[in-house]
Design an enzyme around this catalytic site. Sequence first.
Site, PDB file in Angstrom:
ATOM      1  CG  HIS A 156      -1.904   1.160   1.186  1.00  0.00           C
ATOM      2  ND1 HIS A 156      -3.167   1.040   0.653  1.00  0.00           N
ATOM      3  CD2 HIS A 156      -1.788   2.447   1.602  1.00  0.00           C
ATOM      4  CE1 HIS A 156      -3.798   2.197   0.743  1.00  0.00           C
ATOM      5  NE2 HIS A 156      -2.983   3.074   1.315  1.00  0.00           N
ATOM      6  CB  CYS A 157       2.068   3.342  -2.628  1.00  0.00           C
ATOM      7  SG  CYS A 157       3.176   4.728  -2.950  1.00  0.00           S
ATOM      8  CB  VAL A 158       1.278   6.918   2.003  1.00  0.00           C
ATOM      9  CG1 VAL A 158       0.952   5.915   3.089  1.00  0.00           C
ATOM     10  CG2 VAL A 158       2.785   7.146   1.919  1.00  0.00           C
ATOM     11  CB  VAL A 161      -4.031   8.150  -2.120  1.00  0.00           C
ATOM     12  CG1 VAL A 161      -5.026   8.241  -0.972  1.00  0.00           C
ATOM     13  CG2 VAL A 161      -3.179   9.383  -2.161  1.00  0.00           C
ATOM     14  CG  ASN A 162      -5.214   2.579  -5.254  1.00  0.00           C
ATOM     15  OD1 ASN A 162      -5.786   1.770  -4.525  1.00  0.00           O
ATOM     16  ND2 ASN A 162      -5.467   2.661  -6.546  1.00  0.00           N
TER      17      ASN A 162
END
Length: 310
Positions: A156-158, A161-162
Site C-alpha cells: 500500500h503506497c501512501v 493513496v492506493n
Amino acid sequence: MAWNVFKFCTALRALGSIMIVLVLGIIGVTYYVIVVANYGPALFHGGLDSFVALLVLVLFHSMLVMLLWSYFTTVLTDPGGVPPNWRPSIDEESGDADPLVGLAHEGTGLDLNQSAMLGEPANPRTRACRKCNWFKPPRCHHCSVCGRCILKMDHHCVWVVNCVGALNYKYFLLFLFYTFLVTTLVTLSLLPQFLAFFSVGEENGTPETLVATFVTFVLNLSFALSIMGFLIMHISLVLGNTTTIEAFEKKSNPKWHYDLGRRKNFEQVFGTDKRYWFIPAYSEEDLECMPVLQGFEYPTRPDLDELQQF
C-alpha cells in the site's frame, strides 16, 4: 490483551488528499523554477542558451505529462479486488471437493475463521482471509489500510493513496520510471545554478528565486537517488515474477512457482504489445489475456507442474 497495531492502519486513509496535494505542490514548485524562473527566460537569450533552454523545456514537459498520466492512473485504477462471495473453482476430474462442503453450520451460515481450513486437504490452494471472512484467490493478500483483499498485492503506497496490485502495478512502475527521469533532468538542469549559489560574484535573480532553485535542486536530487534504488528493486521483482510481499514469503523456496523466465514475467506486467510498454494503458489483446481476468489463474512453471504429478 494483545495490542493490534494494524487497527491504526485505517488512519492512513486520512492522508489521501494531503498526499495528492503534496505531490502536486512539489511538481508546481519544480515547474516554476524550471520554466518560469530559469529556462523560460533563457529562450530569449539567443545562441546556445536558447537551444539548451528549448531542449530542456521540451524534455521536461514531455516527461512531466507522462509522469502525471501515470500517477493519476495509479491513483484512480482499482488494484484488483475479490468479487463478493467468490469461491475456488471445482476440478471434478482431479477429484477436488467443493471447499464449502462441511463449512456450513445449521442456522449460522459460514464461519471461515474457525472452519475454512477444512477445505485444505481436498484443495491445497484453498485459503481464507481472517479479516474478510471469506475465501481468497492465490497471490492475494489483505490490505489493512484499504480493508479488503487485493489481487497480487505488492504494497500500500501512501504517495498514490492506493494499493499497488495486479491491475495498477504497471502504472505504478511507470510512475516511478518517469519520476526518476524528471527528477534526474531537473537535477542536471539546475546544477549550474546550484553551484553558482556558492560562488562569489553577481547573483542572478531575486532572493526568493535563488532559494526556490536551491530547495528544488536538493529535493529533486534526493528523490532521484531514492527512487533509483526503489526502481531497481521493483525491476528485479518484475523479472522474477514476484511482489514485495511474496519476496519475503519465498525466501525458503529457491524455485519460485510462478517464475516463467524474464521475458514472460515482464510481459505479465507490461503486456506483449511493445507499443504500450511505456504508456499507462493496455492493448485490447493484453487485457483479454491478463491472468486476473481469467478466474485468477496465474501461469506456473511447467517443470514444477510435472513434478507435482509424481
